[in-house]
Structures are given as structure tokens and as C-alpha cells.
Design an enzyme around this catalytic site. Structure first.
Site, PDB file in Angstrom:
ATOM      1  N   ARG A   1      42.581  64.802  72.425  1.00  0.00           N
ATOM      2  CA  ARG A   1      43.048  63.780  73.362  1.00  0.00           C
ATOM      3  C   ARG A   1      44.039  64.440  74.313  1.00  0.00           C
ATOM      4  O   ARG A   1      44.600  65.482  74.021  1.00  0.00           O
ATOM      5  CB  ARG A   1      43.709  62.623  72.607  1.00  0.00           C
ATOM      6  CG  ARG A   1      42.784  61.928  71.604  1.00  0.00           C
ATOM      7  CD  ARG A   1      43.535  60.876  70.817  1.00  0.00           C
ATOM      8  NE  ARG A   1      42.677  60.177  69.866  1.00  0.00           N
ATOM      9  CZ  ARG A   1      42.467  60.548  68.606  1.00  0.00           C
ATOM     10  NH1 ARG A   1      43.074  61.629  68.134  1.00  0.00           N
ATOM     11  NH2 ARG A   1      41.677  59.850  67.817  1.00  0.00           N
TER      12      ARG A   1
ATOM     13  N   LYS B   1      46.756  60.886  66.822  1.00  0.00           N
ATOM     14  CA  LYS B   1      46.695  59.429  66.760  1.00  0.00           C
ATOM     15  C   LYS B   1      46.743  58.976  65.307  1.00  0.00           C
ATOM     16  O   LYS B   1      46.029  59.491  64.457  1.00  0.00           O
ATOM     17  CB  LYS B   1      45.408  58.936  67.429  1.00  0.00           C
ATOM     18  CG  LYS B   1      45.353  57.423  67.600  1.00  0.00           C
ATOM     19  CD  LYS B   1      44.134  57.022  68.395  1.00  0.00           C
ATOM     20  CE  LYS B   1      44.095  55.508  68.622  1.00  0.00           C
ATOM     21  NZ  LYS B   1      42.907  55.101  69.407  1.00  0.00           N
TER      22      LYS B   1
ATOM     23  N   HIS C   1      39.531  61.374  79.241  1.00  0.00           N
ATOM     24  CA  HIS C   1      38.926  61.093  77.934  1.00  0.00           C
ATOM     25  C   HIS C   1      37.426  61.347  77.939  1.00  0.00           C
ATOM     26  O   HIS C   1      36.826  61.523  76.881  1.00  0.00           O
ATOM     27  CB  HIS C   1      39.217  59.654  77.532  1.00  0.00           C
ATOM     28  CG  HIS C   1      39.348  59.453  76.051  1.00  0.00           C
ATOM     29  ND1 HIS C   1      40.348  60.039  75.295  1.00  0.00           N
ATOM     30  CD2 HIS C   1      38.591  58.753  75.171  1.00  0.00           C
ATOM     31  CE1 HIS C   1      40.207  59.686  74.029  1.00  0.00           C
ATOM     32  NE2 HIS C   1      39.150  58.918  73.927  1.00  0.00           N
TER      33      HIS C   1
ATOM     34  N   ARG D   1      36.477  64.429  76.089  1.00  0.00           N
ATOM     35  CA  ARG D   1      36.390  64.267  74.636  1.00  0.00           C
ATOM     36  C   ARG D   1      35.051  63.640  74.246  1.00  0.00           C
ATOM     37  O   ARG D   1      34.420  64.069  73.278  1.00  0.00           O
ATOM     38  CB  ARG D   1      37.560  63.410  74.163  1.00  0.00           C
ATOM     39  CG  ARG D   1      37.585  63.071  72.672  1.00  0.00           C
ATOM     40  CD  ARG D   1      38.881  62.341  72.364  1.00  0.00           C
ATOM     41  NE  ARG D   1      38.851  61.614  71.105  1.00  0.00           N
ATOM     42  CZ  ARG D   1      39.212  62.115  69.937  1.00  0.00           C
ATOM     43  NH1 ARG D   1      39.589  63.378  69.861  1.00  0.00           N
ATOM     44  NH2 ARG D   1      39.185  61.377  68.847  1.00  0.00           N
TER      45      ARG D   1
ATOM     46  N   HIS E   1      38.782  61.011  63.553  1.00  0.00           N
ATOM     47  CA  HIS E   1      38.463  59.610  63.292  1.00  0.00           C
ATOM     48  C   HIS E   1      38.649  59.293  61.814  1.00  0.00           C
ATOM     49  O   HIS E   1      38.223  60.064  60.948  1.00  0.00           O
ATOM     50  CB  HIS E   1      37.013  59.304  63.694  1.00  0.00           C
ATOM     51  CG  HIS E   1      36.796  59.283  65.171  1.00  0.00           C
ATOM     52  ND1 HIS E   1      35.540  59.392  65.757  1.00  0.00           N
ATOM     53  CD2 HIS E   1      37.668  59.168  66.205  1.00  0.00           C
ATOM     54  CE1 HIS E   1      35.657  59.339  67.064  1.00  0.00           C
ATOM     55  NE2 HIS E   1      36.935  59.209  67.367  1.00  0.00           N
TER      56      HIS E   1
ATOM     57  N   TYR F   1      28.601  57.850  69.285  1.00  0.00           N
ATOM     58  CA  TYR F   1      28.002  58.955  70.038  1.00  0.00           C
ATOM     59  C   TYR F   1      26.524  59.140  69.709  1.00  0.00           C
ATOM     60  O   TYR F   1      25.792  59.743  70.487  1.00  0.00           O
ATOM     61  CB  TYR F   1      28.785  60.240  69.784  1.00  0.00           C
ATOM     62  CG  TYR F   1      30.209  60.137  70.258  1.00  0.00           C
ATOM     63  CD1 TYR F   1      30.507  60.062  71.611  1.00  0.00           C
ATOM     64  CD2 TYR F   1      31.265  60.059  69.360  1.00  0.00           C
ATOM     65  CE1 TYR F   1      31.817  59.928  72.061  1.00  0.00           C
ATOM     66  CE2 TYR F   1      32.579  59.934  69.788  1.00  0.00           C
ATOM     67  CZ  TYR F   1      32.846  59.860  71.133  1.00  0.00           C
ATOM     68  OH  TYR F   1      34.142  59.721  71.563  1.00  0.00           O
TER      69      TYR F   1
END
Length: 336
Positions: free
Chosen positions: A147, A172, A278, A281, A304, A313
Site C-alpha cells: 500500500r 493495515k 492503489h 497493488r 489480507h 482478483y
């Protein structure tokens, strides 16, 4: 009684809000957003000249405010959720109000959108229209899936050339992870580190305060922010005032610098898709899956918590692959 172990001592509501947010180690960006929404909430209900304290308001006022955001201002789902989270934090954590209606407030459902993804040719064209440190940072984000803030907050000690990895600290959700270091960036990153070293040495000669370090490490180790290993990999060219401590020190590059560079590069490369930082990414994840990388590996690289987040994705791949023939094409083949 208040449900948290920390009681804010400031008399003003917004100062109390800031104190509890900092006690719970919320980020500066979250602090600024929550203060904005609480201030907006109070002012909106006081628009008739009768300013009321949130303690004197309740479910009806919160619902009216949230309804106004959705129907009059047409805010996005994420913005609506952020406003609600700010108000819930205010009532539960700052005012210590535990009322049943807090649990009954409904959050709007966020629609699942397929992210915009660049092809490899478009990524190459984008990079071809960029230069300088912005180009290096963009390549790093695409090559690692970081990120923007994770890339900007990299420190010298987080780059391991021998193992070819980058260590992402406090990503994150406050999680650490390890990602690959693209071999093609070794020379550019070494040069960037040399430029950062020159700024670090200049700051030491000028006896400038060290860079920001997390939590209470600056108290336990007073000189930690002045050590080379803790210096930013992408330092800002000028000193700035720390918004919390009010100390003038060197920050990392500002987010807007790369965002502006990508916007200009997209125009120059004639890329007409919606592209943001973003998007790099998103493209990283999609291109890894196209190359046959296991989805669990991609999940770990992206940081994640749930593989279902990474599964978006796979939908991108279905759209991008175009492997299913249209019945119109079959009809055309039968035409004389």
C-alpha cells in the site's frame, strides 16, 4: 462507568476524543477523520443556533445525521460507515454511553466492485512516463504489492538486500509481514539509500530531532529516531511540523507527490482507465495470479486476513481473460 481503562482529562469534547484515540493508538488519519465527523455532527444539529452536547442527543439525532449524509449529500458507503464509526467511538469510548440503540444502528452494505487493473503493457507505458523518486516508488509498489503508506513508511532497516525481502512494519490492522524485493530495483534502491544517507548526515550535523518512532520507543531509547537504521527510505526534502508533537523534524515523502505523478503519467501515456496509486497493488495481485501463483501466497503477500478478500482478483481474471467465446462470434462464423 466508562468502558475503557483511560479517562480523558481535557474539558473540551474534541480534546477528550483526541486523547482517547491516541491512548488506543489510532492512526493520525483516523484521528483527523473522527474529529471531523464529530464536529460536523454537533454543528449540523446546532444549525438553528441551539448547540447541544452529544451526551444530550441520542438515537434520533444520530439517525437523522446519517440519513442526511445518505440522502442529501449522497456520500459513498465507505464515507457513511466512517461517519458512523466516529459517532459510535464517541459515545462508547469517550462519553461512556452504553445504550441499546447503538447496536441497532444499521451500516449500509458496501457493494463488491471489481477493481481497475492495468495490463503489463499499460504498466510499462505508465512507468515510461514517470521519472525520479516517483518512478522508483511506483515500481516498488507494483513489484511488491505494498500500500502507499506502507511504501512511504519503509525505513532503512526494513530493506534486506541479502535475503531479497522487505519487512513491512505495522501495516493495515497493525500487522507485520515480509514481501519480496524485486532484483531489478537493487541498483535504484541503493542509490536512493545513498541520497537518504546524505539527508540523514545533514540532519545530524544540524542537530535536528530524529524521525518519528512508534509508541513509547522514543522514551525508552531517546536517540532511536536519530539512528541511521530508523531513517526513512523515502525522506521528504524539507523538514515539517509533526502534527501531534509539534516538533519540527523530517517526515517521509507526502502521499500527494506520487498521486500527482501517476495522474500526469496516465495522461501522458494515454491510459483512460481509472488509475490511482492503489491500482498498482491491484495489478500486482492480478498479474501474480495470471502467472500461476497460489492464491494463498498472494493473500500473504498482500497482508489480507481472509482469503475471500483476495478472491476478488479471481473475478478480475475472469473478466481480463476473455476466454469464453461470445455467441455473436459463433453466429458470425456461420454467415455466408
Amino acid at each position: 462507568m466508562k468502558p475503557v481503562s483511560y479517562i480523558a482529562q481535557s474539558p473540551r469534547l474534541l480534546d477528550q476524543l483526541r486523547e482517547v484515540l491516541r491512548y488506543k493508538h489510532y492512526s493520525l488519519r483516523t484521528e483527523e477523520a473522527y474529529v471531523y465527523w464529530v464536529k460536523f455532527f454537533v454543528r449540523w444539529h446546532g444549525r438553528n443556533g441551539q448547540v447541544r452536547h452529544p451526551r444530550d442527543m441520542g438515537a434520533a439525532e444520530v439517525q437523522q445525521f446519517l440519513s442526511m449524509l445518505a440522502t442529501q449529500r449522497n456520500v459513498s458507503v465507505s464515507t457513511h460507515n466512517q461517519a458512523l464509526s466516529a459517532l459510535l467511538f464517541l459515545y462508547r469510548e469517550v462519553l461512556g454511553v452504553q445504550l441499546p440503540w447503538l447496536d441497532e444502528v444499521q451500516r449500509p452494505t458496501r457493494p463488491r466492485r471489481i477493481p481497475s487493473v492495468l495490463t503489463t503493457a499499460e504498466v510499462a507505458a505508465l512507468f515510461g512516463a514517470m521519472t525520479g523518486v516517483e518512478l522508483l516508488l511506483a515500481k516498488l509498489l507494483y513489484g511488491t504489492g505494498l500500500r502507499l503508506n506502507e511504501g512511504l513508511r519503509l525505513r532503512v532497516k526494513d530493506v534486506d538486500f541479502d535475503r531479497r525481502v522487505l519487512v513491512v512494519r505495522e501495516g493495515k490492522g497493525g500487522k507485520d509481514r515480509v514481501v519480496m524485493l524485486p532484483h531489478t530495483l537493487h541498483v535504484a534502491l541503493t542509490a536512493q539509500m545513498a541520497q537518504a544517507r546524505a539527508l540523514w548526515e545533514h540532519d545530524r550535523q544540524q542537530h535536528q530531532p530524529g524521525v518519528e518512532v512508534p509508541d513509547a520507543l522514543a522514551i525508552k531509547y531517546p536517540d532511536l529516531g536519530q539512528r541511521w537504521g530508523w531513517f526513512w527510505l523515502f525522506p521528504a526534502p524539507r523538514l515539517s511540523i509533526d502534527p501531534r508533537s509539534r516538533i519540527e523534524r523530517r517526515h517521509h515523502l507526502y502521499e500527494e507527490r506520487l498521486q500527482r505523478a501517476i495522474k500526469l503519467a496516465c495522461a501522458a501515456a494515454q491510459i483512460h482507465k481509472p488509475v490511482s496509486v492503489h491500482t498498482l497493488r491491484h495489478s500486482f495481485a492480478t498479474h501474480l495470479l495470471q502467472a500461476g501463483t497460489d492464491i494463498r501466497t498472494v493473500q500473504e503477500l498482500l497482508g489480507h486476513s481472509d482469503v475471500s478478500t483476495t478472491m476478488i482478483y479471481t473475478h478480475v481474471l475472469k473478466v481480463a481473460a476473455g476466454g469464453t467465446a461470445s455467441p455473436l462470434d459463433a453466429l458470425a462464423s456461420l454467415s455466408p
